[in-house]
Design a protein around this motif. Structure first.
Motif, PDB file in Angstrom:
ATOM      1  N   LYS A 228      39.777  42.017  39.352  1.00 53.00           N
ATOM      2  CA  LYS A 228      39.344  41.031  38.358  1.00 53.00           C
ATOM      3  C   LYS A 228      40.519  40.555  37.503  1.00 53.00           C
ATOM      4  CE  LYS A 228      34.596  42.763  38.054  1.00 53.00           C
ATOM      5  NZ  LYS A 228      33.524  43.290  37.176  1.00 53.00           N
ATOM      6  N   ILE A 229      41.661  40.355  38.161  1.00 50.75           N
ATOM      7  CA  ILE A 229      42.823  39.808  37.475  1.00 50.75           C
ATOM      8  C   ILE A 229      43.001  38.356  37.874  1.00 50.75           C
ATOM      9  CG2 ILE A 229      43.966  42.036  37.236  1.00 50.75           C
ATOM     10  CD1 ILE A 229      45.749  41.267  39.629  1.00 50.75           C
ATOM     11  N   ARG A 230      43.739  37.605  37.085  1.00 49.27           N
ATOM     12  CA  ARG A 230      43.741  36.166  37.216  1.00 49.27           C
ATOM     13  C   ARG A 230      45.107  35.553  37.564  1.00 49.27           C
ATOM     14  NH1 ARG A 230      43.582  32.602  32.761  1.00 49.27           N
ATOM     15  NH2 ARG A 230      45.185  34.056  32.093  1.00 49.27           N
ATOM     16  N   PRO A 231      45.558  35.670  38.824  1.00 47.09           N
ATOM     17  CA  PRO A 231      46.616  34.758  39.251  1.00 47.09           C
ATOM     18  C   PRO A 231      45.985  33.395  39.515  1.00 47.09           C
ATOM     19  CG  PRO A 231      45.934  36.095  41.104  1.00 47.09           C
ATOM     20  CD  PRO A 231      45.124  36.561  39.918  1.00 47.09           C
TER      21      PRO A 231
ATOM     22  N   GLY B 130      39.231  37.468  37.432  1.00 49.37           N
ATOM     23  CA  GLY B 130      39.315  37.067  38.829  1.00 49.37           C
ATOM     24  C   GLY B 130      40.261  35.912  39.061  1.00 49.37           C
ATOM     25  N   PRO B 131      40.786  35.816  40.278  1.00 49.02           N
ATOM     26  CA  PRO B 131      41.717  34.736  40.608  1.00 49.02           C
ATOM     27  C   PRO B 131      41.034  33.377  40.612  1.00 49.02           C
ATOM     28  CG  PRO B 131      41.151  36.008  42.563  1.00 49.02           C
ATOM     29  CD  PRO B 131      40.544  36.725  41.406  1.00 49.02           C
ATOM     30  N   VAL B 132      41.832  32.350  40.365  1.00 51.50           N
ATOM     31  CA  VAL B 132      41.348  30.969  40.400  1.00 51.50           C
ATOM     32  C   VAL B 132      42.168  30.208  41.433  1.00 51.50           C
ATOM     33  CG1 VAL B 132      41.030  28.825  39.120  1.00 51.50           C
ATOM     34  CG2 VAL B 132      40.642  31.024  37.981  1.00 51.50           C
ATOM     35  N   CYS B 133      41.484  29.510  42.326  1.00 49.02           N
ATOM     36  CA  CYS B 133      42.138  28.670  43.334  1.00 49.02           C
ATOM     37  C   CYS B 133      41.815  27.213  43.047  1.00 49.02           C
ATOM     38  CB  CYS B 133      41.667  29.040  44.742  1.00 49.02           C
ATOM     39  SG  CYS B 133      41.994  30.745  45.210  1.00 49.02           S
ATOM     40  N   ILE B 134      42.836  26.426  42.779  1.00 50.76           N
ATOM     41  CA  ILE B 134      42.667  24.987  42.560  1.00 50.76           C
ATOM     42  C   ILE B 134      43.073  24.282  43.847  1.00 50.76           C
ATOM     43  CG2 ILE B 134      43.305  23.016  41.135  1.00 50.76           C
ATOM     44  CD1 ILE B 134      44.008  24.945  38.900  1.00 50.76           C
ATOM     45  N   VAL B 135      42.132  23.560  44.440  1.00 54.91           N
ATOM     46  CA  VAL B 135      42.304  23.002  45.784  1.00 54.91           C
ATOM     47  C   VAL B 135      42.477  21.486  45.664  1.00 54.91           C
ATOM     48  CG1 VAL B 135      41.273  22.809  48.065  1.00 54.91           C
ATOM     49  CG2 VAL B 135      40.904  24.882  46.708  1.00 54.91           C
ATOM     50  N   LEU B 136      43.589  20.968  46.186  1.00 48.35           N
ATOM     51  CA  LEU B 136      44.026  19.610  45.858  1.00 48.35           C
ATOM     52  C   LEU B 136      44.371  18.775  47.095  1.00 48.35           C
ATOM     53  CD1 LEU B 136      46.427  20.780  43.013  1.00 48.35           C
ATOM     54  CD2 LEU B 136      44.116  19.841  42.710  1.00 48.35           C
TER      55      LEU B 136
ATOM     56  N   VAL C  38      52.991  39.592  44.902  1.00 50.34           N
ATOM     57  CA  VAL C  38      53.920  39.571  43.765  1.00 50.34           C
ATOM     58  C   VAL C  38      53.239  38.967  42.541  1.00 50.34           C
ATOM     59  CG1 VAL C  38      56.043  38.509  42.898  1.00 50.34           C
ATOM     60  CG2 VAL C  38      56.022  39.593  45.146  1.00 50.34           C
ATOM     61  N   LEU C  39      52.477  37.902  42.733  1.00 54.11           N
ATOM     62  CA  LEU C  39      51.740  37.306  41.617  1.00 54.11           C
ATOM     63  C   LEU C  39      50.803  38.325  40.986  1.00 54.11           C
ATOM     64  CD1 LEU C  39      50.844  33.811  43.103  1.00 54.11           C
ATOM     65  CD2 LEU C  39      52.463  34.260  41.269  1.00 54.11           C
ATOM     66  N   ASN C  40      50.140  39.139  41.823  1.00 57.05           N
ATOM     67  CA  ASN C  40      49.251  40.166  41.276  1.00 57.05           C
ATOM     68  C   ASN C  40      50.026  41.133  40.383  1.00 57.05           C
ATOM     69  OD1 ASN C  40      47.084  39.086  42.628  1.00 57.05           O
ATOM     70  ND2 ASN C  40      47.014  40.644  44.220  1.00 57.05           N
ATOM     71  N   GLY C  41      51.206  41.534  40.830  1.00 52.77           N
ATOM     72  CA  GLY C  41      52.018  42.420  40.008  1.00 52.77           C
ATOM     73  C   GLY C  41      52.437  41.766  38.707  1.00 52.77           C
ATOM     74  N   MET C  42      52.716  40.477  38.739  1.00 54.75           N
ATOM     75  CA  MET C  42      53.099  39.756  37.527  1.00 54.75           C
ATOM     76  C   MET C  42      51.935  39.683  36.547  1.00 54.75           C
ATOM     77  SD  MET C  42      55.260  36.796  39.530  1.00 54.75           S
ATOM     78  CE  MET C  42      55.740  35.761  38.158  1.00 54.75           C
ATOM     79  N   VAL C  43      50.733  39.447  37.059  1.00 54.71           N
ATOM     80  CA  VAL C  43      49.552  39.377  36.194  1.00 54.71           C
ATOM     81  C   VAL C  43      49.359  40.691  35.444  1.00 54.71           C
ATOM     82  CG1 VAL C  43      47.039  39.182  36.145  1.00 54.71           C
ATOM     83  CG2 VAL C  43      48.341  37.704  37.645  1.00 54.71           C
ATOM     84  N   LEU C  44      49.622  41.792  36.127  1.00 48.90           N
ATOM     85  CA  LEU C  44      49.347  43.109  35.555  1.00 48.90           C
ATOM     86  C   LEU C  44      50.278  43.474  34.403  1.00 48.90           C
ATOM     87  CD1 LEU C  44      48.564  44.904  38.907  1.00 48.90           C
ATOM     88  CD2 LEU C  44      46.958  44.539  37.022  1.00 48.90           C
ATOM     89  N   SER C  45      51.204  42.584  34.068  1.00 48.11           N
ATOM     90  CA  SER C  45      52.031  42.785  32.880  1.00 48.11           C
ATOM     91  C   SER C  45      51.222  42.629  31.603  1.00 48.11           C
ATOM     92  CB  SER C  45      53.183  41.769  32.865  1.00 48.11           C
ATOM     93  OG  SER C  45      52.663  40.448  32.728  1.00 48.11           O
TER      94      SER C  45
END
Length: 671
Positions: free
Chosen positions: A453-456, A513-519, A418-425
């Motif tokens: 190469k989209i960025r959620p 590209g996606p970014v993963c922030i690891v916490l 779903v996030l991927n679909g939101m990015v594509l807006s």
């Protein structure tokens, strides 16, 4: 002039074209394009609004082919209606460097909205697209100005509906009442192994009614009048997503292979293709035949649809005059511009206390949200644990389309798609959150985001054995290295609160590209930026946090919560007259993008003794340590106990770092 004969001829042209392309490629899926040609005809010539000359028109309807293997259907109609695809491209279907790949690829083929192929992903992507439209409409539409009123049309197959991600996404769409979605379920009852009765006999219509969808059954897809009527009813239903179950015959027109598994995933064979052409009244000796009247018919359909954009631009011109501030905001965001001075709003954290990086992330996220209306997201039922709630904003729901907090439910797989679909807006900056261990549940959408190469932005908390008592099942070990190996995916594991704020800065500025922030779950010390290097250096992926007074005898490197261990170890080694350089290395991916001269400055070739410390799999660190075994990592699963005890049990103490460092120095001196 449109006649029944011309319409049928046009539909049959697509069937023959699909069979020819798959046959020439000697691979592919001819059966479904042949079956669904009537649906494609109605969508591209009667229903959807689009502009072949401008595939990125903001208010176009979105088409998603979730069953991506049927892509010759989509390629055929994109070519025929005038998109930037030639007949030569059709002839090069599935060939090296062709823009007509074996499954649809976003960014490769004009008019393809999303990369699909793994079944179920496109279904869930469409939910994200629908959410984006609803949010943008709530923010920007004004009385008499429906700037954003586009719909999402999607085709899904039996295989799509068997996938778990589809169940997750369909449930979410029903919960949210996304009435701008019209999905067609192609019920042809055939999969690669044979009849769907082998594994799939449920009543799909009742299932979707239970999800809260508006459901219609269409027994014969070739009944165009009934199909158009069903679509009109779906368009009129604005409070629920719509599913139109259409019964088709796979391989329609193939005398010997229709309604069979043979037509699903293999070329029909030259002899059978000839029979198909004869069956439809085409010359069996001609390949890729496009009758002039058919091409003219579809090109005219494309031109007529393009008028929708001209009307929209006039509407938008008037909108800009009446609502200049909203128009300016929208144009700034879609141009990729960030608010002036936004970085000044990033929080800074003073040393003297321990703070979990998930907590620092929450503070940063809330500080940014006030200045980024396009920044929206939520978690898979873990917002209190991942600290991803936007405190000053409502939740997105069927009643509050302007809400910015999303409750994805315990649906990690669907959340990612779903996030991927939101990015594509081309408008939203969406984020999603869960525990790092559950990133395994969402690897497919992460991989597809990387391909596109989209960025959620993904927030993965509870990042190591340091989370403690939840134990083995919740303590990630192999996840970090798994994520780092995905091309185009950026993983950032910040060392403290200030690096976390900078991680968000980098994520917002990131382009591809996606970014993963690891916490962390646990509190960790805030590093004194007056004593050590500034956290802004995180953007380089690795930097010298604290250097030795002279030539270093050893380089200590770490990520995340382990960085403070190597800082402590540096002091202890200094007391023994051993010079250690401390490198914070929050992102391998960012570091590898730096110039060679910078990388060599961080890791000089003449300092061969190096030690990496990370509470995760040691795999991959050899590239930076150069010595086998020069890693304090984890090669087994965790245990249930307080986090500090587990970390000590697994060797994550400053004392063990010192011991290991001295052993490496001694070993290399002997060598």
């Amino acid at each position: 002039m449109e006649t029944k004969n011309l319409i049928q001829k046009s539909i049959d042209t697509v069937r023959v074209l699909s069979a020819d392309a798959v046959q020439k490629a000697n691979s592919g899926h001819p059966g479904t394009p042949m079956a669904l040609a009537p649906l494609g005809h109605v969508l591209w010539s009667k229903v959807m609004k689009y502009n072949p000359r401008n595939p990125e028109w903001p208010n176009r309807d979105r088409f998603v082919l979730s069953c991506g293997h049927a892509c010759m259907l989509q390629y055929s109609y994109l070519y025929l209606t005038g998109y930037g695809i030639s007949l030569e491209d059709i002839k090069n279907f599935r060939q090296l460097h062709s823009i007509t790949a074996g499954h649809p690829e976003y960014g490769l083929t004009p008019g393809v909205e999303v990369t699909t192929g793994p079944l179920g992903q496109g279904f869930a992507n469409g939910v994200g697209m629908a959410i984006a439209q609803q949010y943008m409409a709530a923010r920007y539409n004004q009385p008499d100005f429906n700037i954003f009123d586009y719909r999402i049309y999607a085709i899904c197959s039996d295989g799509d509906l068997m996938e778990g991600v589809t169940a997750e996404a369909a449930s979410l769409a029903g919960q949210l009442g996304l009435g701008n979605m019209i999905y067609f379920y192609d019920s042809n009852s055939i999969t690669i192994e044979g009849d769907t009765d082998l594994a799939f006999t449920e009543d799909v219509s009742k299932r979707f009614e239970a999800y809260g969808w508006h459901v219609q059954d269409l027994p014969d897809l070739n009944d165009l009048e009934a199909l158009e009527t069903a679509i009109k009813k779906a368009q009129d239903e604005t409070s629920r997503p719509s599913l139109i179950k259409v019964r088709s015959v796979i391989g329609y027109g193939s005398p010997n292979k229709h309604n069979s598994a043979e037509a699903h995933g293999s070329p029909l064979g030259k002899d059978e293709v000839r029979l198909v052409k004869e069956n439809f009244g085409f010359d069996p000796d001609r390949n890729f035949e496009i009758p002039d009247d058919v091409l003219n018919y579809y090109r005219n359909a494309g031109e007529e649809s393009a008028q929708s954009e001209e009307s929209w631009h006039q509407l938008y011109k008037n909108y800009r005059e009446r609502h200049p501030e909203l128009a300016k905001e929208y144009e700034t965001i879609t141009a990729g511009k960030l608010p002036e001075g936004w970085k000044k709003n990033l929080p800074t954290f003073e040393p003297g206390e321990k703070l979990a990086t998930r907590k620092a992330s929450g503070k940063t996220l809330n500080a940014l949200a006030k200045h980024f209306p396009q920044l929206i997201g939520g978690s898979a039922d873990l917002a209190p644990s991942t600290d991803t709630n936007l405190d000053d904003f409502k939740s997105f729901s069927s009643k509050h389309r302007d809400g910015r907090n999303f409750h994805f439910g315990i649906r990690e797989h669907a959340m990612g798609a779903v996030l991927n679909g939101m990015v594509l807006s081309n408008y939203l900056i969406p984020y999603g959150a869960t525990f790092l261990i559950f990133s395994d549940y969402m690897r497919p959408p992460l991989r597809l985001a990387a391909i596109m190469k989209i960025r959620p932005i993904m927030v993965f908390t509870h990042d190591s054995i340091g989370l403690g008592e939840d134990g083995t099942t919740h303590q990630p070990v192999e996840q970090l290295i798994g994520l780092r190996t995905v091309p185009n995916l950026t993983v950032i594991r910040p060392a403290d609160a200030n690096e976390t704020a900078q991680a968000w800065r980098v994520a917002i500025e990131h382009k591809e590209g996606p970014v993963c922030i690891v916490l962390t779950r646990q509190g960790i010390p805030i590093i004194d930026q007056k004593k050590y290097s500034a956290a802004e250096n995180l953007e380089k992926g690795a930097y010298i946090l604290s250097d030795s007074e002279g030539q270093p005898d050893i380089i200590l490197m770490a990520t995340g919560s382990e960085v403070h261990l190597i800082l402590e170890a540096q002091e202890k080694l200094k007391n023994e007259n051993i010079n250690a350089r401390v490198v914070s290395m929050p992102s391998w991916n960012l570091f590898e993008k730096q110039e060679t001269s910078y990388r060599d400055r961080i890791f000089p070739k003449d300092v061969r003794t190096r030690l990496a410390v990370e509470a995760a799999s040691p795999v991959g660190w050899l590239k930076y340590t150069t010595d086998d075994g020069a890693v304090i990592g984890i090669d087994r699963f965790g245990e249930s106990a307080p986090g500090d005890e587990v970390m000590a049990e697994y060797g994550f103490t400053a004392e063990h770092v010192v011991e290991k460092a001295k052993a490496l120095i001694s070993q290399n001196k002997k060598a």
